[in-house]
Design a protein around this motif. Structure first.
Motif: not given
Length: 830
Positions: A25-30, A187-197, A218-222, A352-359
């Motif tokens: 939850m804090l990952d996503v908030a960040a 959008a924050a949840d998609w990034i905050g749930s990604n174990t790459r970051w 989060a700064n690096r991930a975004v 690649t992250w942006l290209a993965e989904s047209r959403r």
């Protein structure tokens, strides 16, 4: 039990570590803090919104969610629904910490909880809560022993954002934010749930310490996701001498606050470049941090993507750029950008992250795509709010607005502009042939109006209207003469004579079947006519488009005697230049668009070098002064008689033949208003029934659109239903079926576009109206050779698509065949 002991997700692979829900939850908030930072939102309200996003997965602190992870037991209520229930349960605590009115908190609780594409709908009732109701008691039973720890999390998180407050927020602002917040949270949840970051971490660091760590990640991930935002570059966008509308866009005064501009000018006048010049100025003025370019079709979007990629680096520094439509992965230009990266220091790139989904495409700094992707932000479909959030920071540029004049799409566009303005967004609309009534409706969405009937015109809602633009100094083809052609045979004679004289010729038919028949007629005369329409596989269509552009594009060679027969796909998607044109009679806007492909590039091919003396639009049409019944068009146009409103076609024929030509740009407004304006001539009595039927259909479309569109005033919880896209289409129309064509080989069925790589099956699709397939027995889908391919298809694909082997002679089944040069052909019994 400590709130650290509640897992946010299962352990991954061989790693036994379970990431605590509070850490996730804090990952996503960040991430949300980083994404929300560029928006002009008071820091106390910003803190309150981030706090609610931090609590978006509060429902994971529940017995129900734990049992799902540990025992694989299904949840009666999903964790995000329980999140809203817990926020309601602890509303008094939250009210004491962040304030705000009960309606505001109710709306925003649902917005944060509804981050999985649709709002929660448990019967929780309004706030403030009375003693716990029976319904609430039943819901909280699924939270069980997690209720106490969840309350502790709320208090602890409030301490992390001590200045968070809804004080001063109005009910209207809360409802507006309720549409925007779920998209930010998703959008924050998609990034905050990604174990790459954000790798799983066992309980240990305290919440404050962990949040500090998460903010760094989060700064690096975004940034690596492509959402960090691009800096607007100063300086000119183009180096060439500006044309009149482009200069007007460079000089016009910008309106205060969110701004709408409407650019009306003839085809080929440089409206795209004018819009980019104006959008750049608007971005420099803080009216948007990016652009979304919305086009009417995938073909026009693909073409615009290639153009935009070349110039966008001069508007923004290192922007992220995406292509947004259902088949974007089949675009070579887009794939090259994703795989090859930026081509220069300040050039565009796509992660690649942006290209993965047209959403996700609408989250990029710059997006090019279909208008449909934008219109989905105002329909109650899944992830509607994500699209709305993505667009909210963009300057929305809508091209070919006249293509969106049908009532259903027009209502969608009106609501899109209303919602975009409410979120603080600005927009630019481009058109060659916009009726004044439609222009007035669109300007009104931003509180503007324009009384001028002058053309060309640049209208800024609530601001300046620029008319009287100086004459363009480019070589001009002058007025296009219009001549009526009485029969298909006469049209073929004109094409044959033009080709013999060395002219590049085109014949535009209203219907595919008629286009195929015309090609056969011309080939029977020994003319090597080419064909282009929408009933090809994508692989064949792309191949043919490339061949056509190489011959009659702006820089084409070998155009002498070239002959093309096509349909409406030629009106807007390709930059073509013909010497001689024959067109089926059609509504005046379509005829104007078609004439725009006649003598188009005068600087490259001046009058003296043309094999015909003047630009003439030859229109295949019966006499509009001799109308005996409502089948007036059928004997001349065949199936093409049913494509458009017969009354609109009749008025267009009357006007255009009476005037004898198309004088662009000064005469275009008069032509459009004579057909669509309040003084338009009454249709003959024999056409009135047909016209009444069309009017009824249009009223029905308008009513359907109003029913389907999201209700801004209802807020996200009541108005965002998260339905399937097919239930709420962006455009009305007949149901279609996808035919997936295949070749028989010694190794079983292979895609028609064999050798095209992993996307070969997608390139082998043809879309056709279900009505057109009536009476055609498509191949049995239970045949072993077909099942061998389709058995792994998902349910939706098996329902919507049919695999169709094509024989060596082109036969698919009785009455249907496919040919790489003619496309999908319906064969009559005779």
């Amino acid at each position: 039990m400590s709130f650290f002991d509640w897992p946010g997700k299962s352990a991954v692979g061989d790693d036994p570590c379970e990431h605590p829900a509070v850490y996730h939850m804090l990952d996503v908030a960040a991430v949300a803090e980083r994404l929300i930072s560029p928006f002009s939102i008071d820091h106390r309200l910003r803190g309150a919104l981030v706090l609610l996003i931090a609590l978006h997965d509060l429902g994971k602190i529940s017995d129900s969610f734990r049992r799902m992870l540990k025992e694989d037991r299904p949840q009666v209520h999903r964790h995000w629904e329980l999140s809203e229930a817990l926020l309601h349960s602890y509303d008094q605590n939250l009210c004491a910490r962040i304030g705000g009115g009960p309606m505001q908190r109710n709306a925003l609780y649902a917005a944060a909880a509804g981050h999985h594409g649709r709002p929660p709908d448990l019967p929780l009732g309004p706030l403030p809560k009375p003693p716990r109701s029976r319904e609430m008691h039943r819901v909280m039973m699924h939270v069980g022993s997690g209720e106490g720890p969840a309350g502790e999390v709320i208090e602890a998180f409030c301490d992390l954002w001590p200045e968070a407050s809804f004080d001063g927020l109005t009910d209207g602002e809360a409802l507006r934010l309720s549409w925007w917040l779920p998209g930010l949270c998703a959008a924050a949840d998609w990034i905050g749930s990604n174990t790459r970051w954000f790798e799983a971490l066992p309980p240990g660091p305290g919440l404050s310490e962990y949040l500090t760590r998460a903010r760094v990640i989060a700064n690096r991930a975004v940034t690596e996701a492509g959402l960090a935002g691009a800096t607007v570059c100063d300086g000119p966008v183009f180096d060439f001498a500006l044309r009149p509308m482009q200069q007007a866009c460079k000089d016009v005064a910008l309106a205060d606050g969110p701004m709408l501009a409407v650019i009306e000018d003839e085809t080929g006048a440089g409206k795209t470049e004018a819009a980019l010049i104006l959008a750049h100025r608007m971005a420099l003025a803080g009216k948007g941090r990016g652009i979304y370019f919305a086009l009417p079709t995938m073909a026009t979007a693909d073409a615009m993507f290639a153009r935009t990629a070349k110039v966008i680096g001069r508007m923004f520094s290192n922007p992220s750029l995406t292509l947004a439509h259902g088949k974007s992965d089949l675009s070579k230009d887009f794939r090259d950008l994703v795989e090859g990266g930026a081509t220069g220091e300040d050039a565009a790139s796509c992660t690649t992250w942006l290209a993965e989904s047209r959403r996700r495409a609408l989250l990029a700094d710059v997006g090019v795509g279909t208008i449909d992707q934008a219109l989905l932000s105002v329909l109650p479909v899944k992830h509607q709010s994500l699209r709305h959030f993505g667009l909210s920071s963009k300057i929305l540029i809508v091209d070919e607005v006249h293509e969106m004049g049908e009532p259903y799409v027009a209502k969608e566009l009106e609501r899109l502009l209303q919602m975009h303005r409410a979120a603080g967004g600005s927009a630019i609309l481009l058109t060659a042939t916009l009726p004044l009534e439609l222009r007035a409706m669109l300007l009104a969405t931003y509180g503007g109006r324009s009384e001028t009937a002058a053309y060309p015109a640049l209208s800024v809602a609530g601001g300046q209207t620029v008319t009287g633009l100086r004459a363009d100094e480019r070589p001009s083809k002058g007025p296009v003469k219009v001549a009526r052609v009485e029969s298909v045979e006469s049209a073929a004679d004109l094409i044959a004579a033009g080709a013999a004289a060395g002219a590049a010729c085109v014949w535009i038919r209203n219907a595919v079947d008629e286009a195929i028949a015309s090609v056969e007629l011309l080939r029977a005369r020994g003319i090597a006519a080419h064909l282009l329409h929408a009933r090809y596989t994508l692989a064949d269509r792309k191949r043919i488009e490339k061949e056509v552009l190489a011959r009659v594009g702006k820089d084409g060679t070998g155009r002498e005697g070239f002959v093309l027969v096509g349909t409406q796909v030629l009106e807007a998607s390709l930059d073509l230049d013909f010497d001689l044109m024959v067109s089926d009679v059609a509504p005046v806007a379509a005829l104007i668009q078609r004439a725009g492909r006649l003598w188009r590039h005068m600087a490259e091919r001046p009058r003296a070098g043309r094999p015909v003396p003047d630009p003439v639009l030859h229109v295949l049409s019966p006499d509009p002064d001799s109308v005996s019944d409502d089948r007036w068009l059928q004997s001349t146009l065949g199936r093409g008689a049913w494509v458009y409103s017969v009354a609109d076609v009749w008025r267009s024929a009357r006007v255009i033949f009476a005037r004898g030509g198309i004088d662009a740009p000064t005469g275009l407004r008069g032509l459009i208003e004579a057909v669509h304006g309040p003084e338009a001539e009454d249709a003959p009595k024999v056409l009135l029934n047909a016209e009444a039927e069309i009017i009824g259909k249009r009223l029905g479309q308008s009513t359907l659109a109003l029913h389907n569109l999201v209700d801004l005033g209802a807020g996200y919880r009541m108005g965002g239903r998260g339905n399937n896209d097919a239930t709420y289409p962006t455009r009305p129309g007949d149901e279609t079926r996808t035919l997936m064509l295949a070749r028989r080989t010694g190794h079983g069925l292979r895609p028609w576009a064999d050798g095209a790589g992993p996307e070969a099956w997608a390139l082998s699709e043809v879309s056709v109206r279900v009505k057109r397939l009536k009476g055609v027995s498509l191949p049995d889908q239970s045949a072993p050779e077909i099942v061998a391919v389709t058995r792994d298809w998902p349910d939706w694909k098996q329902a919507e698509a049919r695999l169709c082997p094509v024989g060596e002679d082109g036969a698919i089944c009785e009455g249907l065949r496919y040919d790489a040069e003619c496309g999908l052909v319906f064969v009559s019994s005779d």
